[in-house]
Enzyme design. Structure first.
Site, PDB file in Angstrom:
ATOM      1  N   TYR A 109      13.983 -11.265 -10.451  1.00  0.00           N
ATOM      2  CA  TYR A 109      12.653 -10.678 -10.241  1.00  0.00           C
ATOM      3  C   TYR A 109      11.641 -11.299 -11.206  1.00  0.00           C
ATOM      4  CZ  TYR A 109       8.873  -7.254 -10.740  1.00  0.00           C
ATOM      5  OH  TYR A 109       7.633  -6.655 -10.838  1.00  0.00           O
ATOM      6  N   ILE A 111       0.832  -1.227   0.000  1.00  0.00           N
ATOM      7  CA  ILE A 111       0.000   0.000   0.000  1.00  0.00           C
ATOM      8  C   ILE A 111       0.860   1.267   0.000  1.00  0.00           C
ATOM      9  CG2 ILE A 111      -0.229   0.164   2.536  1.00  0.00           C
ATOM     10  CD1 ILE A 111      -3.216   0.917   2.015  1.00  0.00           C
ATOM     11  N   LEU A 148       0.104  -6.418  -4.045  1.00  0.00           N
ATOM     12  CA  LEU A 148       1.048  -5.588  -4.809  1.00  0.00           C
ATOM     13  C   LEU A 148       2.441  -5.574  -4.183  1.00  0.00           C
ATOM     14  CD1 LEU A 148      -1.232  -2.416  -5.299  1.00  0.00           C
ATOM     15  CD2 LEU A 148      -1.229  -4.537  -6.605  1.00  0.00           C
ATOM     16  N   LEU A 187       5.834  -9.561   4.223  1.00  0.00           N
ATOM     17  CA  LEU A 187       5.505 -10.692   3.347  1.00  0.00           C
ATOM     18  C   LEU A 187       6.309 -11.945   3.682  1.00  0.00           C
ATOM     19  CD1 LEU A 187       5.042  -8.722   0.036  1.00  0.00           C
ATOM     20  CD2 LEU A 187       3.293 -10.070   1.226  1.00  0.00           C
ATOM     21  N   SER A 196       3.722  -9.252 -14.078  1.00  0.00           N
ATOM     22  CA  SER A 196       4.531  -8.218 -14.745  1.00  0.00           C
ATOM     23  C   SER A 196       4.935  -8.608 -16.159  1.00  0.00           C
ATOM     24  CB  SER A 196       5.791  -8.011 -13.900  1.00  0.00           C
ATOM     25  OG  SER A 196       6.759  -7.311 -14.630  1.00  0.00           O
ATOM     26  N   GLU A 202       7.687  -8.111 -17.195  1.00  0.00           N
ATOM     27  CA  GLU A 202       9.052  -8.613 -17.038  1.00  0.00           C
ATOM     28  C   GLU A 202       9.076 -10.146 -17.178  1.00  0.00           C
ATOM     29  OE1 GLU A 202      11.645  -6.557 -16.761  1.00  0.00           O
ATOM     30  OE2 GLU A 202      13.202  -7.989 -16.238  1.00  0.00           O
TER      31      GLU A 202
HETATM   32  P1  NAP Z   1       6.817  -0.231  -5.425  1.00  0.00           P
HETATM   33  O1  NAP Z   1       6.532   1.222  -5.538  1.00  0.00           O
HETATM   34  O2  NAP Z   1       8.234  -0.684  -5.394  1.00  0.00           O
HETATM   35  O3  NAP Z   1       6.071  -0.761  -4.112  1.00  0.00           O
HETATM   36  C1  NAP Z   1       6.360  -2.025  -3.579  1.00  0.00           C
HETATM   37  C2  NAP Z   1       5.588  -2.183  -2.291  1.00  0.00           C
HETATM   38  O4  NAP Z   1       5.899  -3.473  -1.716  1.00  0.00           O
HETATM   39  C3  NAP Z   1       5.926  -1.134  -1.212  1.00  0.00           C
HETATM   40  O5  NAP Z   1       4.764  -0.787  -0.519  1.00  0.00           O
HETATM   41  C4  NAP Z   1       6.892  -1.886  -0.320  1.00  0.00           C
HETATM   42  O6  NAP Z   1       6.941  -1.400   1.000  1.00  0.00           O
HETATM   43  C5  NAP Z   1       6.231  -3.270  -0.336  1.00  0.00           C
HETATM   44  N1  NAP Z   1       7.140  -4.326   0.122  1.00  0.00           N
HETATM   45  C6  NAP Z   1       8.380  -4.603  -0.321  1.00  0.00           C
HETATM   46  N2  NAP Z   1       8.906  -5.611   0.389  1.00  0.00           N
HETATM   47  C7  NAP Z   1       7.990  -5.973   1.312  1.00  0.00           C
HETATM   48  C8  NAP Z   1       7.956  -6.926   2.354  1.00  0.00           C
HETATM   49  N3  NAP Z   1       8.993  -7.725   2.598  1.00  0.00           N
HETATM   50  N4  NAP Z   1       6.828  -7.024   3.098  1.00  0.00           N
HETATM   51  C9  NAP Z   1       5.771  -6.199   2.889  1.00  0.00           C
HETATM   52  N5  NAP Z   1       5.749  -5.254   1.910  1.00  0.00           N
HETATM   53  C10 NAP Z   1       6.848  -5.148   1.145  1.00  0.00           C
HETATM   54  O7  NAP Z   1       6.096  -1.033  -6.614  1.00  0.00           O
HETATM   55  P2  NAP Z   1       4.916  -0.559  -7.590  1.00  0.00           P
HETATM   56  O8  NAP Z   1       5.548   0.103  -8.764  1.00  0.00           O
HETATM   57  O9  NAP Z   1       3.884   0.122  -6.814  1.00  0.00           O
HETATM   58  O10 NAP Z   1       4.401  -1.976  -8.114  1.00  0.00           O
HETATM   59  C11 NAP Z   1       3.358  -2.672  -7.412  1.00  0.00           C
HETATM   60  C12 NAP Z   1       3.439  -4.152  -7.764  1.00  0.00           C
HETATM   61  O11 NAP Z   1       3.278  -4.334  -9.177  1.00  0.00           O
HETATM   62  C13 NAP Z   1       4.767  -4.821  -7.429  1.00  0.00           C
HETATM   63  O12 NAP Z   1       4.488  -6.163  -7.095  1.00  0.00           O
HETATM   64  C14 NAP Z   1       5.542  -4.779  -8.738  1.00  0.00           C
HETATM   65  O13 NAP Z   1       6.483  -5.805  -8.757  1.00  0.00           O
HETATM   66  C15 NAP Z   1       4.416  -4.994  -9.724  1.00  0.00           C
HETATM   67  N6  NAP Z   1       4.561  -4.401 -11.047  1.00  0.00           N
HETATM   68  C16 NAP Z   1       4.924  -3.099 -11.187  1.00  0.00           C
HETATM   69  C17 NAP Z   1       4.984  -2.534 -12.444  1.00  0.00           C
HETATM   70  C18 NAP Z   1       5.343  -1.092 -12.643  1.00  0.00           C
HETATM   71  O14 NAP Z   1       5.698  -0.734 -13.779  1.00  0.00           O
HETATM   72  N7  NAP Z   1       5.240  -0.258 -11.627  1.00  0.00           N
HETATM   73  C19 NAP Z   1       4.677  -3.320 -13.575  1.00  0.00           C
HETATM   74  C20 NAP Z   1       4.293  -4.647 -13.381  1.00  0.00           C
HETATM   75  C21 NAP Z   1       4.221  -5.176 -12.118  1.00  0.00           C
HETATM   76  P3  NAP Z   1       7.963  -0.211   1.435  1.00  0.00           P
HETATM   77  O15 NAP Z   1       7.277   1.076   1.024  1.00  0.00           O
HETATM   78  O16 NAP Z   1       8.071  -0.386   2.893  1.00  0.00           O
HETATM   79  O17 NAP Z   1       9.236  -0.427   0.675  1.00  0.00           O
HETATM   80  N1  GDD Z   2      16.591   1.682 -13.142  1.00  0.00           N
HETATM   81  C1  GDD Z   2      17.384   2.075 -14.149  1.00  0.00           C
HETATM   82  N2  GDD Z   2      18.383   2.964 -13.890  1.00  0.00           N
HETATM   83  N3  GDD Z   2      17.179   1.569 -15.387  1.00  0.00           N
HETATM   84  C2  GDD Z   2      17.974   2.011 -16.397  1.00  0.00           C
HETATM   85  C3  GDD Z   2      18.992   2.937 -16.185  1.00  0.00           C
HETATM   86  C4  GDD Z   2      19.227   3.435 -14.868  1.00  0.00           C
HETATM   87  O1  GDD Z   2      20.106   4.232 -14.605  1.00  0.00           O
HETATM   88  N4  GDD Z   2      19.587   3.172 -17.385  1.00  0.00           N
HETATM   89  C5  GDD Z   2      18.972   2.438 -18.292  1.00  0.00           C
HETATM   90  N5  GDD Z   2      17.990   1.708 -17.703  1.00  0.00           N
HETATM   91  C6  GDD Z   2      17.110   0.750 -18.390  1.00  0.00           C
HETATM   92  C7  GDD Z   2      17.072  -0.623 -17.746  1.00  0.00           C
HETATM   93  O2  GDD Z   2      18.209  -1.390 -18.147  1.00  0.00           O
HETATM   94  C8  GDD Z   2      15.742  -1.150 -18.317  1.00  0.00           C
HETATM   95  O3  GDD Z   2      15.958  -1.698 -19.594  1.00  0.00           O
HETATM   96  C9  GDD Z   2      14.895   0.113 -18.463  1.00  0.00           C
HETATM   97  O4  GDD Z   2      15.774   1.226 -18.302  1.00  0.00           O
HETATM   98  C10 GDD Z   2      13.774   0.230 -17.443  1.00  0.00           C
HETATM   99  O5  GDD Z   2      14.308   0.030 -16.165  1.00  0.00           O
HETATM  100  P1  GDD Z   2      13.454   0.316 -14.831  1.00  0.00           P
HETATM  101  O6  GDD Z   2      12.864   1.668 -14.896  1.00  0.00           O
HETATM  102  O7  GDD Z   2      14.317  -0.034 -13.674  1.00  0.00           O
HETATM  103  O8  GDD Z   2      12.219  -0.695 -14.971  1.00  0.00           O
HETATM  104  P2  GDD Z   2      12.152  -2.241 -15.383  1.00  0.00           P
HETATM  105  O9  GDD Z   2      11.532  -2.308 -16.745  1.00  0.00           O
HETATM  106  O10 GDD Z   2      13.426  -2.932 -15.182  1.00  0.00           O
HETATM  107  O11 GDD Z   2      11.133  -2.814 -14.293  1.00  0.00           O
HETATM  108  C11 GDD Z   2       9.926  -2.127 -13.981  1.00  0.00           C
HETATM  109  O12 GDD Z   2       8.905  -2.555 -14.836  1.00  0.00           O
HETATM  110  C12 GDD Z   2       8.518  -3.929 -14.677  1.00  0.00           C
HETATM  111  C13 GDD Z   2       7.400  -4.204 -15.710  1.00  0.00           C
HETATM  112  O13 GDD Z   2       7.968  -4.509 -16.954  1.00  0.00           O
HETATM  113  C14 GDD Z   2       9.606  -2.384 -12.509  1.00  0.00           C
HETATM  114  O14 GDD Z   2       8.537  -1.556 -12.123  1.00  0.00           O
HETATM  115  C15 GDD Z   2       9.177  -3.817 -12.283  1.00  0.00           C
HETATM  116  O15 GDD Z   2       8.702  -3.970 -10.938  1.00  0.00           O
HETATM  117  C16 GDD Z   2       8.029  -4.133 -13.260  1.00  0.00           C
HETATM  118  O16 GDD Z   2       7.551  -5.444 -13.076  1.00  0.00           O
END
Ligand code: NAP
Ligand code: GDD
Length: 346
Positions: free
Chosen positions: A153, A9, A85, A64, A130, A132
């Protein structure tokens, strides 16, 4: 009043989901971790002291990794819907802490599903899957595309995906996987690439930073606006049965294109500031993600409104505001014009 339980959350999606569910009349319960500093910054704007009448958001300590507390929480909250989440969500970091990522992002899912199954409570369950998971499978990716994860991941998310499917098929539980492509916002974690870029722009404009170090500029992502993606999560759980849905925009851009667009919106020339540091490259990379979200469009009626260019503007504006600067200002205008109920806290 419907009752939802959200893990994660305090994260980007969790906080937007609270905004959205409260607007729909829900009572919301969330799992938070104990930390030595406040980790509820993204919830501050909606926090109401639970002692006061009318409070509808309640936070509970847990983790978790702790199945006892998860069992307890589900039993006591007795939710109608569970949005799972919570995860160690950073792909690059998952190469540094693969075991922890497997425990939280993978096994954490099983702990929740098993606690729910044993409780006998008939809650609808959302699994944060995801894009990913598709990893090296070529785009466009949809619900039938084979998984080929390229990180600890991604592998942990594939495990969680299948656990949700197995609990659905094996025990008849309502479980849905939202296979969400990258979604960003002003509340995005500061070390994901989009937010890293938009924050750096604000710091450069404020005279506090001179360079921005990035890794692979050629990777391509399908970037959408997070608020629309939490709406998709809710829409999935309103569907009559548990199912799996891809959610994304269908457009992909490179990291370089994101940087170019963001710097130029702020009136800066990106290649004067962006430098490469090898430490941000990953041992295995996901090169290109493009969602084919036709199933979500057809069955749920979900369609994104915010484009790539608009997303960049929303994020740059917000980070400039946060740095005390006057932004170009198109971001707020775009959100208002498209009817997003986002007030002072973007
Ligand atoms: P986020 O901002 O990194 O939030 C992750 C959440 O998980 C935070 O509330 C974090 O708590 C909590 N958490 C981490 N470790 C935990 C633990 N051991 N026990 C309980 N809670 C824990 O991620 P988000 O971008 O909102 O994404 C939400 C979900 O969707 C995640 O599962 C992510 O992998 C997935 N997802 C994200 C994307 C994207 O592009 N954003 C895309 C596809 C899937 P703290 O605040 O305390 O760190
Ligand atoms: N973080 C980061 N930092 N990424 C970089 C950088 C940097 O300095 N430079 C280049 N990148 C490239 C990474 O190699 C990747 O290809 C792309 O930017 C996106 O990286 P992130 O923004 O870290 O996101 P992600 O795609 O690896 O993962 C996010 O999206 C997933 C869904 O496809 C996360 O939110 C995951 O939790 C989520 O599941």
């Amino acid at each position: 009043m419907p009752r939802a339980l959200i893990t994660g959350i305090t994260g980007q999606d969790g906080s937007y989901l609270v905004d959205f569910l409260l607007s729909k009349g829900y009572e919301v319960h969330g799992l938070i971790r104990r930390a030595s500093t406040f980790n509820t910054g993204r919830l501050g704007h909606i926090y109401v002291d639970p002692h006061l009448p009318g409070a509808r958001m309640f936070l509970h300590y847990g983790d978790l990794s702790d199945s006892g507390q998860l069992t307890n929480l589900i039993y006591n909250v007795h939710p109608d819907e569970i949005y799972h989440l919570g995860s160690q969500s950073h792909v690059r970091v998952s190469f540094d802490i693969p075991e922890y990522t497997g425990d939280i992002t993978g096994l954490g899912t099983t702990r929740i599903l098993e606690a729910l199954r044993r409780s006998g409570i008939k809650a609808r369950y959302y699994q944060a899957s995801s894009s990913e998971m598709f990893g090296a499978s070529p785009p466009p990716q949809n619900e039938k595309t084979p998984f080929y994860p390229r990180s600890p991941y991604g592998a942990a998310k594939v495990y969680s995906y299948w656990m949700a499917v197995n609990y659905r098929e094996g025990y008849g539980m309502y479980a849905s996987n939202g296979i969400l492509f990258n979604h960003e916002s002003p509340r995005r974690g500061e070390t994901f690439v989009t937010r890293k870029i938009t924050r750096a722009i604000a710091a450069i404009k404020a005279g506090k930073q001179k360079e921005l170090f990035l890794g692979n500029l050629d990777a391509r992502r399908d970037w959408g606006f997070a608020y629309e993606y939490v709406q998709a999560m809710w829409m999935m759980l309103q569907h009559d049965k548990g199912d799996d849905f891809v959610v994304g925009t269908g457009q992909s851009n490179s990291v370089r294109e994101f940087a170019e667009e963001a710097f130029s919106y702020a009136g800066l020339d990106w290649d004067k500031y962006v430098k490469i540091d090898k430490k941000y490259f990953r041992p295995t990379e996901v090169e290109n993600l493009i969602a084919d979200a036709s199933k979500a469009r057809k069955i749920l009626g979900w369609e994104p409104k915010i484009t790539f260019r608009e997303l960049v503007r929303i994020m740059v504006d917000s980070d400039m505001e946060e740095a005390g600067l006057t932004p170009p200002g198109e971001g707020r205008r775009i959100l208002a014009a498209k009817g997003f109920p986002i007030g002072s806290k973007l």
